[in-house]
Scaffold this motif. Structure first.
Motif, mmCIF file in Angstrom:
data_model
loop_
_atom_site.group_PDB
_atom_site.id
_atom_site.type_symbol
_atom_site.label_atom_id
_atom_site.label_comp_id
_atom_site.label_asym_id
_atom_site.label_seq_id
_atom_site.Cartn_x
_atom_site.Cartn_y
_atom_site.Cartn_z
ATOM 1 N N LEU A 20 0.895 -1.202 -0.036
ATOM 2 C CA LEU A 20 0.137 0.136 -0.029
ATOM 3 C C LEU A 20 0.933 1.332 -0.112
ATOM 4 C CD1 LEU A 20 -2.795 1.244 0.512
ATOM 5 C CD2 LEU A 20 -2.621 1.084 2.847
ATOM 6 N N THR A 21 0.799 2.021 -1.004
ATOM 7 C CA THR A 21 1.547 3.176 -1.009
ATOM 8 C C THR A 21 0.687 4.407 -1.621
ATOM 9 O OG1 THR A 21 3.606 4.469 -1.874
ATOM 10 C CG2 THR A 21 2.536 2.892 -3.263
ATOM 11 N N ASN A 22 0.932 5.390 -1.148
ATOM 12 C CA ASN A 22 0.323 6.755 -1.668
ATOM 13 C C ASN A 22 1.284 7.578 -2.752
ATOM 14 O OD1 ASN A 22 1.915 7.926 0.210
ATOM 15 N ND2 ASN A 22 0.075 9.022 1.218
ATOM 16 N N ASN A 23 2.316 7.088 -2.665
ATOM 17 C CA ASN A 23 3.400 7.666 -3.674
ATOM 18 C C ASN A 23 2.907 7.726 -5.295
ATOM 19 O OD1 ASN A 23 5.742 8.591 -4.693
ATOM 20 N ND2 ASN A 23 6.889 6.662 -4.757
ATOM 21 N N ALA A 24 2.737 8.900 -5.810
ATOM 22 C CA ALA A 24 2.222 9.108 -6.975
ATOM 23 C C ALA A 24 3.211 8.321 -7.998
ATOM 24 C CB ALA A 24 2.064 10.473 -7.395
ATOM 25 N N ALA A 25 4.304 8.018 -7.753
ATOM 26 C CA ALA A 25 5.206 7.335 -8.714
ATOM 27 C C ALA A 25 5.139 5.755 -8.591
ATOM 28 C CB ALA A 25 6.654 7.878 -8.581
ATOM 29 N N GLY A 26 4.479 5.504 -7.637
ATOM 30 C CA GLY A 26 4.447 3.795 -7.402
ATOM 31 C C GLY A 26 5.645 3.241 -6.584
ATOM 32 N N TYR A 27 5.836 2.032 -6.875
ATOM 33 C CA TYR A 27 7.015 1.296 -6.179
ATOM 34 C C TYR A 27 7.480 0.263 -7.189
ATOM 35 C CZ TYR A 27 3.770 -2.460 -5.323
ATOM 36 O OH TYR A 27 2.881 -3.627 -5.630
ATOM 37 N N SER A 28 8.815 -0.367 -6.781
ATOM 38 C CA SER A 28 9.104 -1.417 -7.391
ATOM 39 C C SER A 28 9.455 -2.515 -6.005
ATOM 40 C CB SER A 28 10.603 -0.974 -7.978
ATOM 41 O OG SER A 28 10.351 -0.151 -8.957
ATOM 42 N N MET A 29 9.459 -3.712 -6.593
ATOM 43 C CA MET A 29 9.675 -4.857 -5.731
ATOM 44 C C MET A 29 10.746 -5.670 -6.195
ATOM 45 S SD MET A 29 7.215 -7.704 -3.873
ATOM 46 C CE MET A 29 5.945 -6.377 -3.370
ATOM 47 N N THR A 30 11.725 -6.076 -5.479
ATOM 48 C CA THR A 30 12.882 -7.124 -5.931
ATOM 49 C C THR A 30 12.608 -8.350 -5.075
ATOM 50 O OG1 THR A 30 14.351 -6.130 -4.359
ATOM 51 C CG2 THR A 30 14.169 -5.311 -6.831
ATOM 52 N N LEU A 31 13.040 -9.427 -5.568
ATOM 53 C CA LEU A 31 13.398 -10.830 -5.207
ATOM 54 C C LEU A 31 14.361 -11.240 -5.070
ATOM 55 C CD1 LEU A 31 10.869 -14.020 -5.222
ATOM 56 C CD2 LEU A 31 13.424 -14.079 -5.491
ATOM 57 N N THR A 32 15.294 -11.597 -3.905
ATOM 58 C CA THR A 32 16.503 -11.806 -3.756
ATOM 59 C C THR A 32 16.635 -13.372 -2.804
ATOM 60 O OG1 THR A 32 17.365 -9.452 -3.550
ATOM 61 C CG2 THR A 32 18.808 -11.110 -2.889
ATOM 62 N N ALA A 33 17.498 -14.227 -3.344
ATOM 63 C CA ALA A 33 17.668 -15.221 -2.595
ATOM 64 C C ALA A 33 18.854 -15.477 -1.651
ATOM 65 C CB ALA A 33 17.542 -16.612 -3.566
ATOM 66 N N SER A 34 18.764 -16.188 -0.697
ATOM 67 C CA SER A 34 19.959 -16.228 0.067
ATOM 68 C C SER A 34 20.964 -17.175 -0.370
ATOM 69 C CB SER A 34 19.752 -16.864 1.552
ATOM 70 O OG SER A 34 18.908 -18.306 1.566
ATOM 71 N N SER A 35 20.612 -17.981 -1.409
ATOM 72 C CA SER A 35 21.619 -18.739 -2.041
ATOM 73 C C SER A 35 21.196 -18.882 -3.648
ATOM 74 C CB SER A 35 21.664 -20.173 -1.486
ATOM 75 O OG SER A 35 22.419 -20.975 -2.529
ATOM 76 N N SER A 36 22.155 -18.905 -4.340
ATOM 77 C CA SER A 36 21.977 -19.202 -5.915
ATOM 78 C C SER A 36 21.861 -20.539 -6.408
ATOM 79 C CB SER A 36 22.766 -18.487 -6.780
ATOM 80 O OG SER A 36 22.722 -17.005 -6.587
ATOM 81 N N LEU A 37 21.957 -21.473 -5.289
ATOM 82 C CA LEU A 37 22.141 -22.858 -5.391
ATOM 83 C C LEU A 37 20.817 -23.657 -5.705
ATOM 84 C CD1 LEU A 37 24.794 -23.993 -2.852
ATOM 85 C CD2 LEU A 37 25.105 -23.747 -5.384
ATOM 86 N N GLY A 38 19.596 -22.814 -5.134
ATOM 87 C CA GLY A 38 18.377 -23.477 -5.394
ATOM 88 C C GLY A 38 17.936 -23.932 -4.003
ATOM 89 N N MET A 39 17.326 -24.980 -3.594
ATOM 90 C CA MET A 39 17.051 -25.235 -2.272
ATOM 91 C C MET A 39 17.891 -26.269 -1.772
ATOM 92 S SD MET A 39 12.832 -26.389 -2.688
ATOM 93 C CE MET A 39 12.406 -25.894 -0.932
ATOM 94 N N ILE A 40 18.177 -25.949 -0.519
ATOM 95 C CA ILE A 40 19.455 -26.517 0.285
ATOM 96 C C ILE A 40 18.792 -27.386 1.563
ATOM 97 C CG2 ILE A 40 21.454 -26.013 1.645
ATOM 98 C CD1 ILE A 40 21.828 -23.352 0.190
#
Length: 163
Positions: A20-40
């Motif tokens: 929820l934001t009232n910022n007229a320019a909106g928002y961006s969302m990123t996804l980052t994993a704790s590992s690039s290996l996959g599931m550990i």
């Protein structure tokens, strides 16, 4: 859900987030994993390897795991298709093109490099904007290397910032 290491199978999970934001320019969302290996694996040290998209960093329209392999990946769906980052939009057969949001399409590997998944350019409605991240683990029969019996975990972080 549980997957058999010899006969294999598919496990799907998902999580939703509302911003929820009232910022007229909106928002961006990123996804980052704790590992690039996959599931550990928690105790055996094995991995369910990260998904390998066929075109490098462009998501695959369908989730594909070759015979005798295992893969872990994710896709994103948004309550407003315009909010999706272009990489997750499709034309009904390919990702990073078109303006549609086909269900269960545009799969990517979770990585330690932040990936923009949402890029909203306006403020949200009073109820907010909801995005759903879907995760999929596939273990095909007789994977090489073998996947040890274990509990497997993948930790991802979502970061929303105003534009």
């Amino acid at each position: 859900p549980s997957l058999a290491g010899i006969t294999g199978g598919t496990a799907n999970g998902q999580t939703s987030v509302r911003v929820l934001t009232n910022n007229a320019a909106g928002y961006s969302m990123t996804l980052t994993a704790s590992s690039s290996l996959g599931m550990i694996g928690n105790s055996q040290g094995g991995t369910i390897p990260a998904y390998i998209p066929s075109s490098g960093t462009t998501p695959d329209f369908t989730f594909a795991a070759p015979a005798n392999t295992a893969r872990f990946g994710y896709t994103v769906e948004a309550s407003t298709t315009d909010d999706l980052a272009q990489a997750f939009k499709d034309d009904g057969g390919a990702c990073n093109t078109g303006s549609a949001d086909a269900v269960d399409s545009c799969w990517l590997n979770a990585s330690t490099s932040a990936v923009t998944i949402i890029n909203r350019t306006t403020e949200t409605e009073a109820s907010g904007s909801t995005s759903t991240i879907k995760f999929r683990a596939v273990i095909n029969s007789n994977p090489v290397p073998a996947i040890p019996q274990d509990t497997y975990v993948a930790t991802t972080t979502l970061t929303a910032t105003t534009n």
